[in-house]
Scaffold this motif. Structure first.
Motif, PDB file in Angstrom:
ATOM      1  N   ALA A 149       5.882  62.666  68.397  1.00  0.00           N
ATOM      2  CA  ALA A 149       6.368  61.316  67.783  1.00  0.00           C
ATOM      3  C   ALA A 149       5.760  60.062  68.778  1.00  0.00           C
ATOM      4  O   ALA A 149       5.393  60.513  69.896  1.00  0.00           O
ATOM      5  N   GLU A 150       5.483  59.040  68.143  1.00  0.00           N
ATOM      6  CA  GLU A 150       5.271  57.635  68.574  1.00  0.00           C
ATOM      7  C   GLU A 150       6.858  57.288  69.166  1.00  0.00           C
ATOM      8  O   GLU A 150       7.665  57.146  68.269  1.00  0.00           O
ATOM      9  N   PRO A 151       6.640  56.533  70.395  1.00  0.00           N
ATOM     10  CA  PRO A 151       8.181  56.119  70.887  1.00  0.00           C
ATOM     11  C   PRO A 151       8.618  54.761  69.993  1.00  0.00           C
ATOM     12  O   PRO A 151       9.518  54.604  69.584  1.00  0.00           O
ATOM     13  N   GLY A 188       4.187  58.409  61.320  1.00  0.00           N
ATOM     14  CA  GLY A 188       3.677  58.593  62.360  1.00  0.00           C
ATOM     15  C   GLY A 188       2.099  58.593  62.165  1.00  0.00           C
ATOM     16  O   GLY A 188       1.511  59.244  61.361  1.00  0.00           O
ATOM     17  N   TRP A 189       1.448  58.184  63.233  1.00  0.00           N
ATOM     18  CA  TRP A 189      -0.236  58.284  63.135  1.00  0.00           C
ATOM     19  C   TRP A 189      -0.554  58.740  64.499  1.00  0.00           C
ATOM     20  O   TRP A 189      -0.300  58.278  65.484  1.00  0.00           O
ATOM     21  N   HIS A 190      -1.200  60.168  64.601  1.00  0.00           N
ATOM     22  CA  HIS A 190      -1.663  60.402  65.660  1.00  0.00           C
ATOM     23  C   HIS A 190      -3.229  60.877  65.741  1.00  0.00           C
ATOM     24  O   HIS A 190      -3.556  61.543  66.726  1.00  0.00           O
ATOM     25  N   LEU A 196       5.352  63.113  73.237  1.00  0.00           N
ATOM     26  CA  LEU A 196       5.424  61.706  73.091  1.00  0.00           C
ATOM     27  C   LEU A 196       3.952  61.152  73.025  1.00  0.00           C
ATOM     28  O   LEU A 196       3.213  61.233  74.011  1.00  0.00           O
ATOM     29  N   ASP A 197       3.350  60.564  72.014  1.00  0.00           N
ATOM     30  CA  ASP A 197       2.132  59.821  71.748  1.00  0.00           C
ATOM     31  C   ASP A 197       2.150  58.281  72.067  1.00  0.00           C
ATOM     32  O   ASP A 197       2.824  57.654  71.453  1.00  0.00           O
ATOM     33  N   GLU A 198       1.908  58.041  73.426  1.00  0.00           N
ATOM     34  CA  GLU A 198       1.980  56.710  73.749  1.00  0.00           C
ATOM     35  C   GLU A 198       0.351  55.812  73.703  1.00  0.00           C
ATOM     36  O   GLU A 198       0.218  55.079  74.553  1.00  0.00           O
ATOM     37  N   ALA A 199      -0.238  56.127  72.645  1.00  0.00           N
ATOM     38  CA  ALA A 199      -1.705  55.615  72.435  1.00  0.00           C
ATOM     39  C   ALA A 199      -1.378  54.094  72.611  1.00  0.00           C
ATOM     40  O   ALA A 199      -2.175  53.399  73.243  1.00  0.00           O
ATOM     41  N   GLN A 200      -0.544  53.598  71.881  1.00  0.00           N
ATOM     42  CA  GLN A 200      -0.247  52.118  71.790  1.00  0.00           C
ATOM     43  C   GLN A 200       0.600  51.489  72.929  1.00  0.00           C
ATOM     44  O   GLN A 200       0.871  50.436  73.050  1.00  0.00           O
ATOM     45  N   THR A 201       1.728  52.201  73.345  1.00  0.00           N
ATOM     46  CA  THR A 201       2.757  51.815  73.857  1.00  0.00           C
ATOM     47  C   THR A 201       2.741  51.951  75.268  1.00  0.00           C
ATOM     48  O   THR A 201       3.389  51.031  76.085  1.00  0.00           O
ATOM     49  N   THR A 222     -10.594  60.420  72.973  1.00  0.00           N
ATOM     50  CA  THR A 222      -9.763  59.611  72.093  1.00  0.00           C
ATOM     51  C   THR A 222      -8.442  59.838  72.004  1.00  0.00           C
ATOM     52  O   THR A 222      -8.030  60.861  72.752  1.00  0.00           O
ATOM     53  N   GLY A 223      -7.589  59.170  71.348  1.00  0.00           N
ATOM     54  CA  GLY A 223      -6.123  59.365  71.100  1.00  0.00           C
ATOM     55  C   GLY A 223      -5.991  60.549  70.422  1.00  0.00           C
ATOM     56  O   GLY A 223      -5.249  61.612  70.638  1.00  0.00           O
ATOM     57  N   GLY A 224      -7.006  60.669  69.123  1.00  0.00           N
ATOM     58  CA  GLY A 224      -6.856  61.980  68.435  1.00  0.00           C
ATOM     59  C   GLY A 224      -6.988  63.121  69.155  1.00  0.00           C
ATOM     60  O   GLY A 224      -6.341  64.313  69.114  1.00  0.00           O
ATOM     61  N   GLU A 225      -7.910  63.056  70.109  1.00  0.00           N
ATOM     62  CA  GLU A 225      -8.486  64.415  70.823  1.00  0.00           C
ATOM     63  C   GLU A 225      -7.228  64.889  71.906  1.00  0.00           C
ATOM     64  O   GLU A 225      -6.778  65.794  71.942  1.00  0.00           O
ATOM     65  N   SER A 270      -4.031  56.908  75.636  1.00  0.00           N
ATOM     66  CA  SER A 270      -5.412  56.695  75.289  1.00  0.00           C
ATOM     67  C   SER A 270      -5.879  55.154  75.041  1.00  0.00           C
ATOM     68  O   SER A 270      -6.422  54.758  76.079  1.00  0.00           O
ATOM     69  N   LYS A 271      -5.736  54.492  73.950  1.00  0.00           N
ATOM     70  CA  LYS A 271      -6.375  53.226  73.844  1.00  0.00           C
ATOM     71  C   LYS A 271      -6.101  52.166  74.841  1.00  0.00           C
ATOM     72  O   LYS A 271      -6.998  51.813  75.446  1.00  0.00           O
ATOM     73  N   THR A 272      -4.649  52.330  75.359  1.00  0.00           N
ATOM     74  CA  THR A 272      -4.356  51.278  76.375  1.00  0.00           C
ATOM     75  C   THR A 272      -4.805  51.495  77.708  1.00  0.00           C
ATOM     76  O   THR A 272      -4.558  50.799  78.631  1.00  0.00           O
TER      77      THR A 272
END
Ligand SMILES: Cc1ncc(COP(=O)(O)O)c(C=O)c1O
Length: 432
Positions: A208-210, A135-137, A241-246, A108-111, A270-272
């Motif tokens: 951070a998320e971009p 921010g959401w991580h 940088l957390d690019e879970a969504q981007t 997962t993204g959190g992991e 993660s997600k994408t």
């Protein structure tokens, strides 16, 4: 509708509620940007599921990848790897700058963020991590301490020692009441003054998320990330940088950090990457990986390096390339943006439209001058959209703002995009 699908509302009584109202629509089928409920009603999905299904729901290539994994291996002892795992690591390395060449695959993204933070702590020998307000991580133990959107930290005891946040560069709502609509990054200077004042001399990393998605689609201004990275460098901190969504096309580029003009020390995706199947990855340099390994880095989970999600991720990357989805997201993003700007010109409730590619935020206000948020009307319009067959997500940021986060799959058709905009227009009119 899938044959024989039935819905027993009473069945939900055995579910633990997890903080989102459950929709009465029971989704029995999902394809591309369309969902079907138990009554055969079509719903246009403008959130790509939970922001994951960027190549569309149940893409045939994902289905084929799952079948391939079924014929090979779904899951293995964590010390075994199938062929898809190193292939995926190599594929990511070929898409990324040379300093991001080592991948760790989790679920997962959190992991992925937990792993990134652990690596940063081990590599630097320090423990303090700084994030951005909004921010959401993730919500698992360690990383929940660095999630500053929503109320995940309230009522669950103290955050981890050494976790801090600075104001996010929200151009529409300047967090330090300094500028309006054009951030000059004073908030970053103020934030680091606060960090320096609070730090016990053990600053390890900044995460951070971009683009802060759950925080209300906050787009940092040009020059923000290079300046942030410089502040990190001055203090010996790593940048995560957390690019879970981007990542992987949504922003109109393969990675948002390319648009932000910065290369992180650790990148999480993660997600994408999974297109709807659970996978997360922490990606870093050979030097950091070697250093962590030398210091005894351990991060074993039940599903680390699992073959099934790696097979799916390879298919997602194939589709991204073959369907030229980053370019398509840029193109369709322009169409979406134009449509949203037209709605803004028509409806006073829309105070701001912002974003890149197919991640657009629409902020709802009672008054364009005072910018007082209108969460109530936002929720009513969101419901009116659903009644008309459009699934939209509204994020209410600590009562501070009401923002629609519009992110359809990247291969959404022009007709679907236009239909969604028409429904939105009609729903806004209907609520008044
Ligand atoms: C930017 C970002 N990072 C991390 C996460 C956490 O991912 P997961 O829910 O897969 O743990 C999310 C989830 O919404 C997210 O948006």
């Amino acid at each position: 509708m899938a044959e024989g699908a039935t819905y027993d509302p009473a069945a939900a009584r055995h579910l633990v509620r997890y903080g989102m109202g459950l929709s009465p629509h029971v989704i029995v089928k999902a394809r591309g940007a369309t969902l079907w409920d138990q009554h055969g009603r079509e719903i246009l999905d403008f959130t790509s599921g939970q922001m994951c299904a960027t190549i569309g729901h149940n893409h045939p290539r994902i289905v084929a990848a799952i079948q391939k994994a079924c014929e090979g291996a779904l899951h293995l002892y964590s010390g075994f790897i199938g062929p898809a795992v190193p292939a995926l690591a190599g594929r990511l390395a070929s898409m990324l700058p040379p300093s991001l060449s080592k991948s760790l695959f989790l679920s997962t993204g959190g992991e992925a963020n937990e792993a990134a933070v652990r690596m940063a702590r081990l590599a630097t020998g320090r423990y303090e991590i700084v994030g951005l307000n909004g921010g959401w991580h993730g919500v698992t133990g360690g990383i929940a301490s660095l999630t500053f959107a929503g109320r995940h930290h309230v009522d669950y005891g103290p955050r981890k020692p050494g976790t801090m946040s600075i104001p996010a560069p929200n151009c529409y709502r300047c967090p330090v009441r300094h500028c309006r609509d054009a951030c000059d990054t004073t908030c970053l200077d103020v934030g680091f003054d606060m960090v320096d004042a609070q730090s016990s001399g053990s600053l390890a990393a900044f995460i951070a998320e971009p683009v802060l998605s759950s925080g209300g689609v906050i787009v940092p201004p040009g020059g923000y990330f290079p300046k942030l990275k410089e502040k990190c460098r001055e203090r010996g901190m790593l940048l995560i940088l957390d690019e879970a969504q981007t990542a992987f096309g949504r922003m109109g580029a393969n990675f948002a950090f390319e648009q932000a003009d910065v290369v992180p020390d650790i990148l999480t995706v993660s997600k994408t990457l999974g297109g709807g199947v659970a996978i997360g990855a922490a990606i870093t340099s050979e030097a950091i990986e070697q250093d962590c390994h030398d210091k005894g880095f351990v991060h074993v989970t039940s599903h680390v390096s699992d073959p099934l999600p790696a097979e799916v991720a390879l298919a997602v990357l194939d589709v991204l390339e073959e369907e030229d989805l980053a370019r398509r997201a840029a193109e369709m993003g322009r169409r979406l943006r134009q449509g949203l700007e037209t709605l803004k010109a028509r409806h006073e409730v829309i105070g701001d439209v912002r974003g890149h590619g197919l991640l657009q935020g629409v902020e709802l206000v009672k008054d364009r001058e005072t910018r007082e948020p209108d969460a109530e009307r936002g929720r009513a319009i969101t419901d009116a959209c659903m009644e008309r067959g459009l699934s939209m997500n509204i994020v209410s940021v600590g009562g501070m703002a009401a923002v629609w986060r519009i992110a359809p799959p990247l291969n959404v058709s022009e007709a679907e995009l236009d239909r969604g905009l028409e429904i939105l227009d009609d729903a806004i009119r209907s609520v008044g």
